[in-house]
Motif scaffolding. Structure first.
Motif, PDB file in Angstrom:
ATOM      1  N   ASP A  70      -5.108  11.421  -0.523  1.00  0.00           N
ATOM      2  CA  ASP A  70      -4.266  10.887   0.541  1.00  0.00           C
ATOM      3  C   ASP A  70      -3.937   9.413   0.364  1.00  0.00           C
ATOM      4  O   ASP A  70      -2.922   8.942   0.876  1.00  0.00           O
ATOM      5  N   TRP A  71      -4.817   8.688  -0.342  1.00  0.00           N
ATOM      6  CA  TRP A  71      -4.679   7.236  -0.402  1.00  0.00           C
ATOM      7  C   TRP A  71      -4.953   6.716  -1.811  1.00  0.00           C
ATOM      8  O   TRP A  71      -5.915   7.146  -2.456  1.00  0.00           O
ATOM      9  N   VAL A  72      -4.123   5.797  -2.254  1.00  0.00           N
ATOM     10  CA  VAL A  72      -4.438   4.938  -3.394  1.00  0.00           C
ATOM     11  C   VAL A  72      -4.552   3.531  -2.818  1.00  0.00           C
ATOM     12  O   VAL A  72      -3.598   2.998  -2.246  1.00  0.00           O
ATOM     13  N   MET A  73      -5.747   2.948  -2.936  1.00  0.00           N
ATOM     14  CA  MET A  73      -6.037   1.651  -2.323  1.00  0.00           C
ATOM     15  C   MET A  73      -6.253   0.623  -3.431  1.00  0.00           C
ATOM     16  O   MET A  73      -7.173   0.771  -4.238  1.00  0.00           O
ATOM     17  N   VAL A  74      -5.387  -0.383  -3.492  1.00  0.00           N
ATOM     18  CA  VAL A  74      -5.528  -1.418  -4.527  1.00  0.00           C
ATOM     19  C   VAL A  74      -6.047  -2.689  -3.854  1.00  0.00           C
ATOM     20  O   VAL A  74      -5.442  -3.212  -2.921  1.00  0.00           O
ATOM     21  N   LEU A  89       0.162   4.329  -0.724  1.00  0.00           N
ATOM     22  CA  LEU A  89      -0.450   3.160  -1.357  1.00  0.00           C
ATOM     23  C   LEU A  89      -0.811   2.145  -0.295  1.00  0.00           C
ATOM     24  O   LEU A  89       0.044   1.711   0.486  1.00  0.00           O
ATOM     25  N   VAL A  90      -2.083   1.735  -0.263  1.00  0.00           N
ATOM     26  CA  VAL A  90      -2.578   0.761   0.705  1.00  0.00           C
ATOM     27  C   VAL A  90      -2.737  -0.574  -0.018  1.00  0.00           C
ATOM     28  O   VAL A  90      -3.508  -0.692  -0.977  1.00  0.00           O
ATOM     29  N   VAL A  91      -2.010  -1.590   0.461  1.00  0.00           N
ATOM     30  CA  VAL A  91      -1.957  -2.850  -0.271  1.00  0.00           C
ATOM     31  C   VAL A  91      -1.925  -4.013   0.715  1.00  0.00           C
ATOM     32  O   VAL A  91      -1.430  -3.890   1.841  1.00  0.00           O
ATOM     33  N   HIS A  92      -2.496  -5.136   0.305  1.00  0.00           N
ATOM     34  CA  HIS A  92      -2.492  -6.362   1.102  1.00  0.00           C
ATOM     35  C   HIS A  92      -1.038  -6.776   1.391  1.00  0.00           C
ATOM     36  O   HIS A  92      -0.163  -6.611   0.545  1.00  0.00           O
ATOM     37  N   VAL A 136       4.362   2.936   1.025  1.00  0.00           N
ATOM     38  CA  VAL A 136       3.478   1.769   1.038  1.00  0.00           C
ATOM     39  C   VAL A 136       2.982   1.512   2.455  1.00  0.00           C
ATOM     40  O   VAL A 136       3.756   1.474   3.412  1.00  0.00           O
ATOM     41  N   VAL A 137       1.661   1.323   2.589  1.00  0.00           N
ATOM     42  CA  VAL A 137       1.020   0.993   3.860  1.00  0.00           C
ATOM     43  C   VAL A 137       0.442  -0.416   3.741  1.00  0.00           C
ATOM     44  O   VAL A 137      -0.304  -0.703   2.790  1.00  0.00           O
ATOM     45  N   ILE A 138       0.786  -1.288   4.679  1.00  0.00           N
ATOM     46  CA  ILE A 138       0.312  -2.668   4.664  1.00  0.00           C
ATOM     47  C   ILE A 138      -1.075  -2.730   5.307  1.00  0.00           C
ATOM     48  O   ILE A 138      -1.272  -2.266   6.432  1.00  0.00           O
ATOM     49  N   ALA A 139      -2.025  -3.325   4.582  1.00  0.00           N
ATOM     50  CA  ALA A 139      -3.411  -3.439   5.078  1.00  0.00           C
ATOM     51  C   ALA A 139      -3.670  -4.865   5.531  1.00  0.00           C
ATOM     52  O   ALA A 139      -4.097  -5.722   4.754  1.00  0.00           O
ATOM     53  N   ASP A 140      -3.390  -5.142   6.798  1.00  0.00           N
ATOM     54  CA  ASP A 140      -3.812  -6.413   7.383  1.00  0.00           C
ATOM     55  C   ASP A 140      -5.335  -6.411   7.540  1.00  0.00           C
ATOM     56  O   ASP A 140      -5.992  -5.370   7.437  1.00  0.00           O
ATOM     57  N   ASP A 141      -5.891  -7.588   7.821  1.00  0.00           N
ATOM     58  CA  ASP A 141      -7.337  -7.705   7.979  1.00  0.00           C
ATOM     59  C   ASP A 141      -7.829  -6.761   9.080  1.00  0.00           C
ATOM     60  O   ASP A 141      -7.333  -6.781  10.212  1.00  0.00           O
ATOM     61  N   CYS A 146     -10.348  -2.171   5.540  1.00  0.00           N
ATOM     62  CA  CYS A 146      -9.819  -3.183   4.629  1.00  0.00           C
ATOM     63  C   CYS A 146     -10.048  -4.572   5.237  1.00  0.00           C
ATOM     64  O   CYS A 146      -9.552  -4.856   6.338  1.00  0.00           O
ATOM     65  N   VAL A 147     -10.790  -5.406   4.545  1.00  0.00           N
ATOM     66  CA  VAL A 147     -11.176  -6.723   5.056  1.00  0.00           C
ATOM     67  C   VAL A 147     -10.604  -7.793   4.127  1.00  0.00           C
ATOM     68  O   VAL A 147     -10.828  -7.758   2.912  1.00  0.00           O
ATOM     69  N   ASP A 148      -9.857  -8.713   4.689  1.00  0.00           N
ATOM     70  CA  ASP A 148      -9.234  -9.774   3.902  1.00  0.00           C
ATOM     71  C   ASP A 148     -10.306 -10.628   3.240  1.00  0.00           C
ATOM     72  O   ASP A 148     -11.173 -11.191   3.920  1.00  0.00           O
ATOM     73  N   THR A 149     -10.288 -10.699   1.918  1.00  0.00           N
ATOM     74  CA  THR A 149     -11.302 -11.461   1.181  1.00  0.00           C
ATOM     75  C   THR A 149     -10.633 -12.301   0.094  1.00  0.00           C
ATOM     76  O   THR A 149     -10.721 -11.992  -1.101  1.00  0.00           O
TER      77      THR A 149
END
Length: 311
Positions: free
Chosen positions: A61-65, A88-91, A132-137, A150-153
């Motif tokens: 279901d997800w590709v997380m980069v 796709l889950v991306v910053h 594309v799915v945007i991964a905010d903090d 997903c945690v902003d690092t």
């Protein structure tokens, strides 16, 4: 490919050499997510590992980069074409470069050179914006009821997130929690160094991100380079100390006309000294050989940081 507990499979993407670059297949209730994916040239090997694990490609279901450096995200375009259900889950800072990788490709060619790019990175493809799915903090990816947060690092890059899996008390940390190759393990455990590669290294942000990872008291951290590490509190302390040492070395060489060359030498001495204290056998020859690419990129990243800091 190796199966760990908690439905986590470590996939060796085959980038450059064995056991250098990992992707992670996470399974829950018949569904799956892929965290980091290697370069475009790695995509066939990653797909073969998914098949060998008995995972239906349509169940992913997800590709997380974790970030859009090519050894983590370069294979996303080809993989998305082979994984029909995946998003796709991306910053948010990285998403434009996955939709249109033109600038990523140009930057990678500038860092690696045309020949190495063609060997290790050729075949990048854009990802349709609709997938594309945007991964905010704090963004939560729902993997069949298993929350992947997903945690902003930032620190290694401004477009970096790490993934917290409460089900196993594990982080998938990309490059935020450093580099640790299994060849340098000793009876004292893993040997770890930070990665300050170009072009967005920020020592203060990296230390803050390491502290954010440690705040969850993780049982383990999964590194893209390479594999699972435990004793996380000690490794985190080592990383923070080394970030300070690396920044001090760079500042001391700020006006050196051969700054890059001397930084490479200084970093090599630093890592050899630390490896010797860690009990690594024949560290004086093994560390420069195993970490040659990382030392070069770390020196480049520190140089970029000094130039920004001087502005």
């Amino acid at each position: 490919m190796r199966d760990d507990s908690g439905g986590i499979t470590i996939i060796d993407t085959g980038y450059v050499r064995p056991a250098l670059c990992a992707a992670y297949l996470v399974r829950s209730e018949g569904r799956a997510a892929l965290i980091d994916c290697g370069t475009a040239t790695c995509a066939p090997r990653v797909l073969a590992a998914i098949d060998a694990a008995g995972v239906d490609r349509a169940s992913i279901d997800w590709v997380m980069v974790t970030h859009v450096h090519l050894d983590h995200a370069g294979g996303a375009g080809p993989l998305m074409r082979a994984l029909p259900s995946a998003r796709l889950v991306v910053h948010p800072r990285g998403a434009p470069h996955m939709i249109d990788p033109t600038r990523l490709i140009a930057g990678a060619k500038a860092v690696y050179g045309e020949a190495d790019f063609a060997r290790d990175h050729a075949g990048m493809l854009p990802v349709p914006e609709s997938r594309v799915v945007i991964a905010d903090d704090g963004h939560v990816v729902d993997l069949a009821g298993r929350a992947l947060v997903c945690v902003d690092t930032p620190g290694h890059a401004r477009h970096h997130y790490s993934v917290w899996d409460a089900a196993t008390r594990s982080w998938f940390a990309g490059d935020t929690f450093g580099i640790s190759y299994r060849e340098l393990d000793t009876e004292r455990g893993a040997f770890v160094i930070p990665t300050s590669s170009p072009v967005q290294f920020d020592p203060g942000a990296m230390k803050d991100s390491v502290c954010r990872i440690l705040a969850e008291a993780p049982a383990r951290v999964y590194l893209t380079h390479y594999g699972e590490v435990t004793d996380c509190q000690q490794l985190g302390s080592d990383l923070i100390a080394q970030v300070d040492e690396m920044a001090a070395l760079a500042r001391a060489l700020a006006r050196d006309p051969d700054r890059h060359g001397h930084l490479v030498e200084a970093l090599t001495r630093l890592y050899v000294k630390r490896a010797q204290r860690h009990g690594v056998t024949d560290a004086a020859s093994r560390v420069p050989r195993l970490l040659a690419m990382d030392i070069e990129l770390n020196a480049q990243g520190l140089g970029d940081w000094l130039r920004r800091d001087a502005c």
